[in-house]
Design an enzyme around this catalytic site. Sequence first.
Site, mmCIF file in Angstrom:
data_model
loop_
_atom_site.group_PDB
_atom_site.id
_atom_site.type_symbol
_atom_site.label_atom_id
_atom_site.label_comp_id
_atom_site.label_asym_id
_atom_site.label_seq_id
_atom_site.Cartn_x
_atom_site.Cartn_y
_atom_site.Cartn_z
ATOM 1 N N CYS A 46 2.162 3.654 4.122
ATOM 2 C CA CYS A 46 2.760 4.406 3.008
ATOM 3 C C CYS A 46 3.603 3.474 2.132
ATOM 4 C CB CYS A 46 3.649 5.537 3.528
ATOM 5 S SG CYS A 46 2.794 6.766 4.510
ATOM 6 N N CYS A 100 6.351 5.072 7.901
ATOM 7 C CA CYS A 100 4.915 4.783 7.763
ATOM 8 C C CYS A 100 4.692 3.475 7.002
ATOM 9 C CB CYS A 100 4.254 5.959 7.046
ATOM 10 S SG CYS A 100 2.559 5.665 6.523
#
Length: 106
Positions: A34, A31
């Site tokens: 993230c 991600c």
Amino acid sequence: MATTKTTDSDFSTQVLQSDKPVLVDFWAEWCGPCKAIGPALEEISEVKGDSISIVKLNIDENPLTPQQYNVRGIPTLLIFKDGAVVAEKVGALPKSQLENWIEQSI
């Protein structure tokens, strides 16, 4: 104090039974957003470590906890106080907005 990792098996002890608020970062290795907020969370943890713990939970390695808290997208940030969710943010935010959100939530 830097961020720490938690797992499905120690989530209850590290988060739900904590004597101070805990921000849980639900994330995954793949991600991009993230990874983008990771450094900001580390910095915030260094500054605010006395008032809030910041823990990271990898959703790929620990599928039960995200399912329990209806995590549908990542990054999802949940703040727990006394074992209950008191605030939630989904998506990456700039450090200043993360700090403001944390301050308002704890």
